[in-house]
Motif scaffolding. Structure first.
Motif, short mmCIF file in Angstrom:
data_model
loop_
_atom_site.label_atom_id
_atom_site.label_comp_id
_atom_site.label_asym_id
_atom_site.label_seq_id
_atom_site.Cartn_x
_atom_site.Cartn_y
_atom_site.Cartn_z
N PRO A 167 0.81 -1.23 0.00
CA PRO A 167 0.00 0.00 0.00
C PRO A 167 0.85 1.28 0.00
O PRO A 167 0.41 2.31 -0.51
CB PRO A 167 -0.82 -0.11 1.29
CG PRO A 167 -0.83 -1.56 1.62
CD PRO A 167 0.40 -2.18 1.04
N SER A 168 2.06 1.22 0.53
CA SER A 168 2.91 2.42 0.57
C SER A 168 3.43 2.79 -0.83
O SER A 168 4.01 3.85 -1.01
CB SER A 168 4.11 2.17 1.49
OG SER A 168 4.90 1.13 0.94
N TYR A 173 1.91 4.59 -9.02
CA TYR A 173 1.36 3.84 -10.16
C TYR A 173 -0.06 4.29 -10.48
O TYR A 173 -0.72 4.94 -9.67
CB TYR A 173 1.28 2.35 -9.80
CG TYR A 173 2.59 1.67 -9.57
CD1 TYR A 173 3.31 1.12 -10.62
CD2 TYR A 173 3.11 1.57 -8.27
CE1 TYR A 173 4.52 0.47 -10.39
CE2 TYR A 173 4.32 0.92 -8.04
CZ TYR A 173 5.01 0.37 -9.10
OH TYR A 173 6.21 -0.27 -8.88
N GLY A 174 -0.54 3.84 -11.67
CA GLY A 174 -1.97 3.84 -11.89
C GLY A 174 -2.54 2.70 -11.05
O GLY A 174 -1.91 1.66 -10.93
N CYS A 175 -3.69 2.93 -10.40
CA CYS A 175 -4.28 1.87 -9.56
C CYS A 175 -5.69 1.55 -10.01
O CYS A 175 -6.42 2.44 -10.46
CB CYS A 175 -4.29 2.29 -8.11
SG CYS A 175 -2.67 2.17 -7.40
N ALA A 176 -6.07 0.26 -9.87
CA ALA A 176 -7.34 -0.19 -10.42
C ALA A 176 -8.28 -0.71 -9.35
O ALA A 176 -7.84 -1.36 -8.40
CB ALA A 176 -7.07 -1.30 -11.44
N VAL A 193 -7.31 5.03 -11.35
CA VAL A 193 -6.84 6.34 -10.88
C VAL A 193 -5.33 6.40 -11.11
O VAL A 193 -4.60 5.49 -10.73
CB VAL A 193 -7.06 6.52 -9.36
CG1 VAL A 193 -6.87 7.98 -8.96
CG2 VAL A 193 -8.41 6.01 -8.93
N GLU A 194 -4.88 7.50 -11.71
CA GLU A 194 -3.44 7.66 -11.93
C GLU A 194 -2.80 8.21 -10.65
O GLU A 194 -3.18 9.25 -10.15
CB GLU A 194 -3.18 8.60 -13.12
CG GLU A 194 -1.73 8.91 -13.40
CD GLU A 194 -0.89 7.69 -13.85
OE1 GLU A 194 -1.44 6.61 -14.07
OE2 GLU A 194 0.34 7.84 -13.94
N LYS A 195 -1.82 7.49 -10.13
CA LYS A 195 -1.04 7.90 -8.96
C LYS A 195 -1.91 8.51 -7.85
O LYS A 195 -1.83 9.71 -7.57
CB LYS A 195 0.07 8.86 -9.39
CG LYS A 195 0.90 8.28 -10.53
CD LYS A 195 2.32 8.78 -10.58
CE LYS A 195 3.13 8.01 -11.59
NZ LYS A 195 3.14 8.49 -12.94
N PRO A 196 -2.76 7.68 -7.23
CA PRO A 196 -3.63 8.20 -6.16
C PRO A 196 -2.82 8.69 -4.96
O PRO A 196 -1.75 8.15 -4.67
CB PRO A 196 -4.47 6.96 -5.78
CG PRO A 196 -3.69 5.79 -6.25
CD PRO A 196 -2.89 6.23 -7.44
N ALA A 197 -3.34 9.71 -4.30
CA ALA A 197 -2.67 10.22 -3.09
C ALA A 197 -2.60 9.08 -2.07
O ALA A 197 -3.50 8.24 -2.04
CB ALA A 197 -3.45 11.40 -2.53
N PRO A 202 -7.84 2.74 -4.85
CA PRO A 202 -9.00 1.84 -4.83
C PRO A 202 -8.65 0.39 -4.49
O PRO A 202 -9.53 -0.39 -4.13
CB PRO A 202 -9.56 1.94 -6.26
CG PRO A 202 -8.42 2.44 -7.10
CD PRO A 202 -7.55 3.27 -6.19
N SER A 203 -7.37 0.04 -4.61
CA SER A 203 -6.91 -1.32 -4.26
C SER A 203 -5.39 -1.28 -4.25
O SER A 203 -4.79 -0.23 -4.48
CB SER A 203 -7.37 -2.35 -5.31
OG SER A 203 -6.57 -2.22 -6.48
N ASN A 204 -4.77 -2.43 -3.99
CA ASN A 204 -3.30 -2.51 -4.06
C ASN A 204 -2.84 -2.99 -5.43
O ASN A 204 -1.69 -3.38 -5.59
CB ASN A 204 -2.76 -3.45 -2.99
CG ASN A 204 -3.05 -2.92 -1.61
OD1 ASN A 204 -3.26 -1.72 -1.45
ND2 ASN A 204 -3.09 -3.81 -0.64
#
Ligand code: G1P
Length: 300
Positions: A167-168, A173-176, A193-197, A202-204
């Protein structure tokens, strides 16, 4: 294209400056940094060729001539080596120019990965195509493109490659967001989402640098507003495709990758790629392993 037609074309964006690797990349393309005895980009091109991709479009920028030369014939060098009797090396060098048909387009004003991929529009035309990011090295023992092509021929639309990360790490990354399908190791993508804060992913599941993309993405990229970092993001265009009907190129699935992957643009991961690939080599592995054991023991 009918569903069973093979995917032959790929876009390989390589216009990045390699600032994470300065000063090594001040005067050399970052893709040319050696991993054991081949430049990093050669592994990517070999992976593409092995997966049946025969037509590669590199999206390049300034100072990438060494990359173009690497996949071209080198008559003077070939002659010198032939005169010395180094025929095997000559064969190996010539083979580099036969790996695939290579094409080049320049991204004069690098404006994000989506912008780079959109430079391929005229070359790709109206067929699904692959995208391979030059920094992502996937170990040849654990290929993923064939599984992605199978998923594309089954569901149509686009197919991503996802890897579970700590998660860190998700903010890099983009995350799905995903849902299971009836196929093990294959998911339906419901959000991107591209490079979420940190703390908001939304997931790992991180998007890694292999994609199969429906050509409808080009129309989306043409009018897409800048996203994260003020750049035209490929992730945002793929997010738009999620909810489109299949007949309009919509639907995004993903293969969950569990093999070995390195980010050769990151110093630690680059070092790991060199050590790991060298350990697997018959000519270098045994001696390197013995030396590493000794070296690590002397640290303790
Ligand atoms: C790009 C993509 C990102 C993806 C990553 C994989 O980011 O924008 O979605 O997760 O590649 O390596 P970059 O690493 O170019 O910043």
């Amino acid at each position: 294209m009918t569903k069973n037609e093979q995917i032959r074309k790929a876009v390989i964006p390589v216009a990045g400056l390699g600032t994470r690797f300065l000063p090594a990349t001040k005067a050399t393309a970052k893709e040319m940094l050696p991993v054991v005895d081949k430049p990093a980009i050669q592994y990517v091109v070999e992976e593409a060729a092995t997966a049946g991709l025969t037509d590669l479009l590199f999206v390049t920028g300034r100072d990438k001539t060494s990359l173009e030369n690497h996949f071209d014939r080198a008559p003077a060098l070939e002659r010198t080596l032939t005169d010395k009797g180094s025929h095997e090396v000559v064969e190996e060098l010539i083979a580099l120019s036969h790996l695939a048909d290579m094409h080049y387009v320049r991204q004069g004003n690098p404006n994000g990965l989506g912008h780079a991929v959109n430079m391929g529009r005229a070359h790709i035309g109206n067929v699904p195509f692959a995208v391979l990011l030059g920094d992502d090295l996937i170990d040849a023992n654990t290929p993923v493109l064939p599984a992605m092509f199978d998923v594309q021929s089954r569901f149509g639309g686009s197919v991503l490659c996802l890897m579970e990360v700590d998660p860190s790490q998700t903010h890099m990354y983009g995350c799905a967001a995903v849902e299971e399908t009836e196929l093990p190791g294959v998911v339906r993508v419901t959000g991107l989402v591209e490079k979420p804060a940190p703390g908001t992913a939304p997931s790992n599941y991180a998007v890694i640098g292999r994609y199969v993309i429906a050509p409808e993405v080009f129309d989306i990229l043409d009018t897409q507003a800048p996203g994260r970092g003020g750049e035209i993001q490929l992730t945002d265009a793929l997010a738009t495709l999620i909810d489109r009907p299949t007949e309009q190129g919509g639907g995004v699935h993903a293969v969950i990758f569990t093999g070995k992957r390195y980010d050769t643009g990151d110093k630690l991961s680059y070092l790991q790629s060199v050590v790991s690939l060298a350990l697997d080599r018959a000519d270098l592995g045994p001696d390197l392993r013995a030396w590493l054991i000794e070296r690590l023991a002397s640290d303790q």
